[in-house]
Design an enzyme around this catalytic site. Sequence first.
Site, mmCIF file in Angstrom:
data_model
loop_
_atom_site.group_PDB
_atom_site.id
_atom_site.type_symbol
_atom_site.label_atom_id
_atom_site.label_comp_id
_atom_site.label_asym_id
_atom_site.label_seq_id
_atom_site.Cartn_x
_atom_site.Cartn_y
_atom_site.Cartn_z
ATOM 1 N N HIS A 115 -5.551 -1.203 4.964
ATOM 2 C CA HIS A 115 -4.989 -2.505 5.356
ATOM 3 C C HIS A 115 -3.641 -2.365 6.066
ATOM 4 C CE1 HIS A 115 -7.655 -4.702 2.157
ATOM 5 N NE2 HIS A 115 -8.327 -4.318 3.222
ATOM 6 N N CYS A 156 0.038 -3.761 23.700
ATOM 7 C CA CYS A 156 -0.460 -2.428 24.071
ATOM 8 C C CYS A 156 -0.884 -1.598 22.866
ATOM 9 C CB CYS A 156 0.581 -1.681 24.904
ATOM 10 S SG CYS A 156 1.939 -1.005 23.941
HETATM 11 P P1 NAD Z 1 -5.250 -8.287 -6.124
HETATM 12 O O1 NAD Z 1 -3.905 -8.934 -6.238
HETATM 13 O O2 NAD Z 1 -6.392 -9.105 -5.694
HETATM 14 O O3 NAD Z 1 -5.625 -7.663 -7.551
HETATM 15 C C1 NAD Z 1 -4.726 -6.891 -8.300
HETATM 16 C C2 NAD Z 1 -5.449 -6.358 -9.539
HETATM 17 O O4 NAD Z 1 -4.533 -5.518 -10.225
HETATM 18 C C3 NAD Z 1 -5.907 -7.448 -10.514
HETATM 19 O O5 NAD Z 1 -7.259 -7.230 -10.878
HETATM 20 C C4 NAD Z 1 -4.980 -7.257 -11.717
HETATM 21 O O6 NAD Z 1 -5.629 -7.508 -12.963
HETATM 22 C C5 NAD Z 1 -4.612 -5.800 -11.609
HETATM 23 N N1 NAD Z 1 -3.299 -5.474 -12.174
HETATM 24 C C6 NAD Z 1 -2.181 -6.242 -12.222
HETATM 25 N N2 NAD Z 1 -1.177 -5.571 -12.819
HETATM 26 C C7 NAD Z 1 -1.676 -4.355 -13.163
HETATM 27 C C8 NAD Z 1 -1.126 -3.209 -13.825
HETATM 28 N N3 NAD Z 1 0.133 -3.172 -14.244
HETATM 29 N N4 NAD Z 1 -1.936 -2.138 -14.020
HETATM 30 C C9 NAD Z 1 -3.232 -2.146 -13.594
HETATM 31 N N5 NAD Z 1 -3.801 -3.199 -12.974
HETATM 32 C C10 NAD Z 1 -3.030 -4.283 -12.758
HETATM 33 O O7 NAD Z 1 -5.048 -7.037 -5.157
HETATM 34 P P2 NAD Z 1 -6.084 -6.130 -4.347
HETATM 35 O O8 NAD Z 1 -7.360 -6.000 -5.111
HETATM 36 O O9 NAD Z 1 -5.340 -4.953 -3.897
HETATM 37 O O10 NAD Z 1 -6.501 -6.947 -3.037
HETATM 38 C C11 NAD Z 1 -5.802 -7.891 -2.369
HETATM 39 C C12 NAD Z 1 -4.963 -7.526 -1.164
HETATM 40 O O11 NAD Z 1 -3.652 -7.421 -1.626
HETATM 41 C C13 NAD Z 1 -5.165 -6.278 -0.411
HETATM 42 O O12 NAD Z 1 -5.599 -6.628 0.850
HETATM 43 C C14 NAD Z 1 -3.762 -5.623 -0.276
HETATM 44 O O13 NAD Z 1 -3.508 -5.276 1.067
HETATM 45 C C15 NAD Z 1 -2.864 -6.697 -0.687
HETATM 46 N N6 NAD Z 1 -1.587 -6.446 -1.385
HETATM 47 C C16 NAD Z 1 -0.900 -5.275 -1.301
HETATM 48 C C17 NAD Z 1 0.292 -5.095 -2.008
HETATM 49 C C18 NAD Z 1 1.051 -3.804 -1.872
HETATM 50 O O14 NAD Z 1 0.998 -3.177 -0.819
HETATM 51 N N7 NAD Z 1 1.754 -3.346 -2.916
HETATM 52 C C19 NAD Z 1 0.765 -6.108 -2.832
HETATM 53 C C20 NAD Z 1 0.046 -7.302 -2.900
HETATM 54 C C21 NAD Z 1 -1.126 -7.451 -2.187
#
Ligand code: NAD
Length: 238
Positions: free
Chosen positions: A113, A124
């Site tokens: 992502h 570009c």
């Molecule tokens: P999501 O927010 O949909 O899910 C996060 C998951 O992590 C949940 O199922 C939750 O129960 C679990 N979780 C929360 N705290 C936790 C912990 N301490 N230990 C273990 N598990 C834990 O995120 P996703 O599935 O990555 O998908 C959504 C989108 O979020 C992606 O496209 C991504 O690019 C983006 N995103 C990225 C970041 C980052 O780069 N750090 C932050 C937020 C969202």
Amino acid sequence: MADHPKSVFVLTGAGISAESGLGTFRDAGGIWATFDPMTLATPEAFARDPETVQAFYNARRQNLVAAEPNPAHRALARLEAGLAARGGSLTLVTQNIDDLHERAGHREVLHMHGELLKARCASCEAVVEARADLSTADSCGTCGRTGGMRPHVVWFGEIPFHLDAIEERLMAADLFVAIGTSGAVYPAAGLVGAARQAGIATREINLEPSDNAYLFDEADYGRASEAVPRWVEAMLGG
Ligand code: NAD
């Protein structure tokens, strides 16, 4: 699970970075509970209101620069080195746009992502490092156009990066592990099903059962900072 998997494929999501202070998207209080993704994370939003989109990502970039990797990121870096030392391999695919895997010492990370600390020219496609705030006044160092320097991230409606390499690496794996991902965002959420169809063992490490928890052979529910090091020590000690 295979007794001594040699080729391990790990998919990480926002949950692995939650304990580093970076918000997840879908949990209560998560980023999309506060902000509307359709006004911030689409190409249309950037075309309509680039200042607001840049401000949102500038704030997230500042949070990221101040954050540190946690024990889960560091454990995966140990696993990469440990598997390589015994002739195996770890493929790490992340949905995260942060650089915490790299800062924990991971050598190869496939960011499906994109990456928050890079910018891309919408004209570009040139990609450059971007640790400071982006602005609509920025111009592209390659083509010279102004106003099109956008975060190098995949927005809703855009195609993720590295899909061919991801499929190829997955099919070569003997264990698939999803860590800290809700299983709600495709195509990443479809990888566990593809792994199963190919006869690859599957494991989930998450705070709670994900949307596709029923597709995993094994699961460990708990905080990534504890569950991931525990799993890695078992893998390297076994
Ligand atoms: P999501 O927010 O949909 O899910 C996060 C998951 O992590 C949940 O199922 C939750 O129960 C679990 N979780 C929360 N705290 C936790 C912990 N301490 N230990 C273990 N598990 C834990 O995120 P996703 O599935 O990555 O998908 C959504 C989108 O979020 C992606 O496209 C991504 O690019 C983006 N995103 C990225 C970041 C980052 O780069 N750090 C932050 C937020 C969202």
